[in-house]
Design a protein around this motif. Structure first.
Motif, PDB file in Angstrom:
ATOM      1  N   SER A   7     -67.218 127.437 -43.392  1.00 50.61           N
ATOM      2  CA  SER A   7     -66.615 126.654 -44.470  1.00 50.61           C
ATOM      3  C   SER A   7     -66.134 125.291 -43.988  1.00 50.61           C
ATOM      4  O   SER A   7     -65.867 124.417 -44.800  1.00 50.61           O
ATOM      5  CB  SER A   7     -65.466 127.418 -45.129  1.00 50.61           C
ATOM      6  OG  SER A   7     -64.449 127.663 -44.190  1.00 50.61           O
ATOM      7  N   CYS A  24     -63.614 123.380 -45.896  1.00 49.29           N
ATOM      8  CA  CYS A  24     -63.849 123.148 -47.323  1.00 49.29           C
ATOM      9  C   CYS A  24     -63.332 124.324 -48.144  1.00 49.29           C
ATOM     10  O   CYS A  24     -63.396 125.470 -47.706  1.00 49.29           O
ATOM     11  CB  CYS A  24     -65.337 122.957 -47.603  1.00 49.29           C
ATOM     12  SG  CYS A  24     -66.009 121.434 -46.947  1.00 49.29           S
ATOM     13  N   THR A  25     -62.876 124.009 -49.343  1.00 47.75           N
ATOM     14  CA  THR A  25     -62.426 125.052 -50.259  1.00 47.75           C
ATOM     15  C   THR A  25     -63.126 124.954 -51.612  1.00 47.75           C
ATOM     16  O   THR A  25     -62.777 125.667 -52.537  1.00 47.75           O
ATOM     17  CB  THR A  25     -60.906 124.984 -50.469  1.00 47.75           C
ATOM     18  OG1 THR A  25     -60.573 123.677 -50.960  1.00 47.75           O
ATOM     19  CG2 THR A  25     -60.153 125.258 -49.175  1.00 47.75           C
ATOM     20  N   ASN A  26     -64.105 124.033 -51.723  1.00 51.57           N
ATOM     21  CA  ASN A  26     -64.862 123.925 -52.971  1.00 51.57           C
ATOM     22  C   ASN A  26     -66.301 123.509 -52.662  1.00 51.57           C
ATOM     23  O   ASN A  26     -66.589 122.977 -51.592  1.00 51.57           O
ATOM     24  CB  ASN A  26     -64.202 122.961 -53.950  1.00 51.57           C
ATOM     25  CG  ASN A  26     -64.162 121.543 -53.430  1.00 51.57           C
ATOM     26  OD1 ASN A  26     -65.199 120.933 -53.195  1.00 51.57           O
ATOM     27  ND2 ASN A  26     -62.962 121.008 -53.243  1.00 51.57           N
ATOM     28  N   ALA A  52     -68.283 121.138 -53.826  1.00 56.73           N
ATOM     29  CA  ALA A  52     -68.577 119.717 -53.644  1.00 56.73           C
ATOM     30  C   ALA A  52     -68.312 119.279 -52.212  1.00 56.73           C
ATOM     31  O   ALA A  52     -69.049 118.473 -51.651  1.00 56.73           O
ATOM     32  CB  ALA A  52     -67.763 118.876 -54.617  1.00 56.73           C
ATOM     33  N   CYS A  53     -67.289 119.818 -51.597  1.00 58.84           N
ATOM     34  CA  CYS A  53     -66.965 119.505 -50.206  1.00 58.84           C
ATOM     35  C   CYS A  53     -68.106 119.964 -49.295  1.00 58.84           C
ATOM     36  O   CYS A  53     -68.475 119.260 -48.362  1.00 58.84           O
ATOM     37  CB  CYS A  53     -65.659 120.173 -49.815  1.00 58.84           C
ATOM     38  SG  CYS A  53     -65.208 119.996 -48.076  1.00 58.84           S
ATOM     39  N   CYS A  54     -68.675 121.112 -49.577  1.00 56.09           N
ATOM     40  CA  CYS A  54     -69.753 121.667 -48.746  1.00 56.09           C
ATOM     41  C   CYS A  54     -71.055 120.905 -48.892  1.00 56.09           C
ATOM     42  O   CYS A  54     -71.829 120.816 -47.949  1.00 56.09           O
ATOM     43  CB  CYS A  54     -70.032 123.116 -49.142  1.00 56.09           C
ATOM     44  SG  CYS A  54     -68.678 124.241 -48.902  1.00 56.09           S
ATOM     45  N   GLN A  87     -72.169 117.932 -48.921  1.00 55.64           N
ATOM     46  CA  GLN A  87     -72.151 116.510 -48.573  1.00 55.64           C
ATOM     47  C   GLN A  87     -73.535 115.878 -48.510  1.00 55.64           C
ATOM     48  O   GLN A  87     -73.720 114.774 -48.978  1.00 55.64           O
ATOM     49  CB  GLN A  87     -71.406 116.317 -47.262  1.00 55.64           C
ATOM     50  CG  GLN A  87     -69.945 116.653 -47.407  1.00 55.64           C
ATOM     51  CD  GLN A  87     -69.194 116.595 -46.095  1.00 55.64           C
ATOM     52  OE1 GLN A  87     -69.679 116.062 -45.121  1.00 55.64           O
ATOM     53  NE2 GLN A  87     -68.011 117.168 -46.075  1.00 55.64           N
ATOM     54  N   TYR A 145     -75.578 121.356 -54.154  1.00 51.88           N
ATOM     55  CA  TYR A 145     -74.644 122.476 -54.043  1.00 51.88           C
ATOM     56  C   TYR A 145     -74.418 123.239 -55.347  1.00 51.88           C
ATOM     57  O   TYR A 145     -73.717 124.243 -55.371  1.00 51.88           O
ATOM     58  CB  TYR A 145     -73.295 122.004 -53.489  1.00 51.88           C
ATOM     59  CG  TYR A 145     -72.608 120.957 -54.328  1.00 51.88           C
ATOM     60  CD1 TYR A 145     -71.724 121.322 -55.337  1.00 51.88           C
ATOM     61  CD2 TYR A 145     -72.851 119.612 -54.123  1.00 51.88           C
ATOM     62  CE1 TYR A 145     -71.100 120.367 -56.113  1.00 51.88           C
ATOM     63  CE2 TYR A 145     -72.227 118.651 -54.888  1.00 51.88           C
ATOM     64  CZ  TYR A 145     -71.353 119.031 -55.884  1.00 51.88           C
ATOM     65  OH  TYR A 145     -70.746 118.073 -56.655  1.00 51.88           O
ATOM     66  N   CYS A 175     -69.504 127.838 -47.125  1.00 44.02           N
ATOM     67  CA  CYS A 175     -70.393 126.706 -47.423  1.00 44.02           C
ATOM     68  C   CYS A 175     -71.862 127.041 -47.191  1.00 44.02           C
ATOM     69  O   CYS A 175     -72.737 126.298 -47.639  1.00 44.02           O
ATOM     70  CB  CYS A 175     -70.020 125.502 -46.562  1.00 44.02           C
ATOM     71  SG  CYS A 175     -68.513 124.680 -47.096  1.00 44.02           S
TER      72      CYS A 175
END
Length: 90
Positions: free
Chosen positions: A14, A17-19, A21-23, A25, A29, A70
């Motif tokens: 992860s 990341c906690t969402n 969209a963060c993963c 990049q 996603y 992620c």
């Protein structure tokens, strides 16, 4: 359990990341366009558009892990084997 067959599953990544969209990049996603498509076809499309994820097809009644990763995408399928919810990294 003797003789149990567990699906191949890589270690969860992860990277803080906690969402989704963060993963995502550099890769896609979320795949709303796959709802209603055959789950196996959707899995192939997801893996092609984001080679950093492992796709797990979840049939009705199967349990899923609640941890956020992620490198994982669940494809939820209905009784006919079609995607029933938007596949998203996590």
């Amino acid at each position: 359990m003797v003789g149990a067959s567990w699906p191949h599953y890589p270690p969860c990544v992860s990277e803080g990341c906690t969402n989704a969209a963060c993963c995502g990049q550099e890769f896609k996603y979320v795949w709303p366009e796959l709802v209603g498509k055959p789950a196996s076809e959707a899995a192939a499309i997801i893996e092609k558009s984001n080679p950093s994820v492992t796709v797990l097809i979840s049939k009705p009644g199967l349990i899923r892990l609640d941890n956020f990763c992620c490198n994982r995408v669940y494809v939820f399928s209905d009784q006919k084997g079609r995607v029933s919810a938007v596949p998203t990294v996590g």
